[in-house]
Every structure is written in C-alpha cells, then in structure tokens.
Design an enzyme around this catalytic site. Structure first.
Site, PDB file in Angstrom:
ATOM      1  N   MET A   1       5.321  -0.288  -4.598  1.00  0.00           N
ATOM      2  CA  MET A   1       5.190   0.454  -3.367  1.00  0.00           C
ATOM      3  C   MET A   1       6.228  -0.073  -2.376  1.00  0.00           C
ATOM      4  O   MET A   1       6.116  -1.190  -1.888  1.00  0.00           O
ATOM      5  CB  MET A   1       3.770   0.278  -2.814  1.00  0.00           C
ATOM      6  CG  MET A   1       3.632   0.647  -1.381  1.00  0.00           C
ATOM      7  SD  MET A   1       2.025   0.409  -0.563  1.00  0.00           S
ATOM      8  CE  MET A   1       0.971  -0.372  -1.702  1.00  0.00           C
ATOM      9  N   PRO A   2       7.262   0.709  -2.064  1.00  0.00           N
ATOM     10  CA  PRO A   2       8.248   0.272  -1.073  1.00  0.00           C
ATOM     11  C   PRO A   2       7.619   0.165   0.320  1.00  0.00           C
ATOM     12  O   PRO A   2       6.824   1.014   0.718  1.00  0.00           O
ATOM     13  CB  PRO A   2       9.295   1.381  -1.096  1.00  0.00           C
ATOM     14  CG  PRO A   2       9.151   2.028  -2.428  1.00  0.00           C
ATOM     15  CD  PRO A   2       7.689   1.942  -2.741  1.00  0.00           C
ATOM     16  N   PHE A   3       8.002  -0.885   1.026  1.00  0.00           N
ATOM     17  CA  PHE A   3       7.543  -1.106   2.386  1.00  0.00           C
ATOM     18  C   PHE A   3       8.770  -1.310   3.256  1.00  0.00           C
ATOM     19  O   PHE A   3       9.560  -2.224   3.015  1.00  0.00           O
ATOM     20  CB  PHE A   3       6.639  -2.337   2.446  1.00  0.00           C
ATOM     21  CG  PHE A   3       6.105  -2.620   3.825  1.00  0.00           C
ATOM     22  CD1 PHE A   3       4.944  -2.010   4.265  1.00  0.00           C
ATOM     23  CD2 PHE A   3       6.769  -3.489   4.678  1.00  0.00           C
ATOM     24  CE1 PHE A   3       4.451  -2.264   5.547  1.00  0.00           C
ATOM     25  CE2 PHE A   3       6.290  -3.753   5.945  1.00  0.00           C
ATOM     26  CZ  PHE A   3       5.122  -3.131   6.380  1.00  0.00           C
ATOM     27  N   ILE A  39       5.387   5.248  -0.326  1.00  0.00           N
ATOM     28  CA  ILE A  39       6.345   4.619   0.575  1.00  0.00           C
ATOM     29  C   ILE A  39       5.700   4.401   1.939  1.00  0.00           C
ATOM     30  O   ILE A  39       5.133   5.313   2.530  1.00  0.00           O
ATOM     31  CB  ILE A  39       7.614   5.478   0.696  1.00  0.00           C
ATOM     32  CG1 ILE A  39       8.264   5.613  -0.683  1.00  0.00           C
ATOM     33  CG2 ILE A  39       8.592   4.871   1.696  1.00  0.00           C
ATOM     34  CD1 ILE A  39       9.357   6.658  -0.759  1.00  0.00           C
ATOM     35  N   ARG A  40       5.800   3.180   2.435  1.00  0.00           N
ATOM     36  CA  ARG A  40       5.226   2.818   3.724  1.00  0.00           C
ATOM     37  C   ARG A  40       6.354   2.523   4.708  1.00  0.00           C
ATOM     38  O   ARG A  40       7.326   1.845   4.357  1.00  0.00           O
ATOM     39  CB  ARG A  40       4.346   1.570   3.616  1.00  0.00           C
ATOM     40  CG  ARG A  40       3.276   1.641   2.545  1.00  0.00           C
ATOM     41  CD  ARG A  40       2.214   2.679   2.922  1.00  0.00           C
ATOM     42  NE  ARG A  40       1.061   2.606   2.044  1.00  0.00           N
ATOM     43  CZ  ARG A  40       0.860   3.415   1.013  1.00  0.00           C
ATOM     44  NH1 ARG A  40       1.735   4.356   0.707  1.00  0.00           N
ATOM     45  NH2 ARG A  40      -0.232   3.309   0.284  1.00  0.00           N
TER      46      ARG A  40
END
Length: 63
Positions: A1-3, A39-40
C-alpha cells in the site's frame, strides 16, 4: 500500500489540495501498478512562521 506524505506551507485552496491528491494518486497508480483504493495521501499544512531555511522563516522572508 503506497503512502504519500506531503508537507506544504498553509494557504492553498481546497481545490488546489484536491488536485494535488488526485495527481499524486494517479501518478502513483500509473508508475507502481498499485490499485487506486490502496494509495494513501496525507497533506500536512504548516504555518509560514513554523517553516524556516537558513534561520529565516517563510513569514519573515515574505515581509
């Protein structure tokens, strides 16, 4: 999960911040293949009096 975390000096409109979130999200999805829902993005806004470079705050520089 990209942050993705972005720190900016406060003062931009909600529309500009929304466009930034969208642009970062879509660029990340395109470049990494991550699905959009994973994506966050967090935007932190800092007062110009709390951000300095070379012992001069942005507030002082802009006076």
């Amino acid at each position: 999960m990209p942050f993705i975390e972005v720190t900016l000096v406060e003062g931009r409109s909600p529309e500009v911040l929304r466009d930034l979130i969208s642009g970062l999200t879509h660029a990340t999805a395109e470049s990494t293949g991550a699905p959009l829902p994973s994506i966050r993005v967090v935007i932190r806004e800092v007062p110009s009096s709390h951000w300095a470079a070379g012992d001069v705050t942005i507030e002082e520089r802009d006076r």
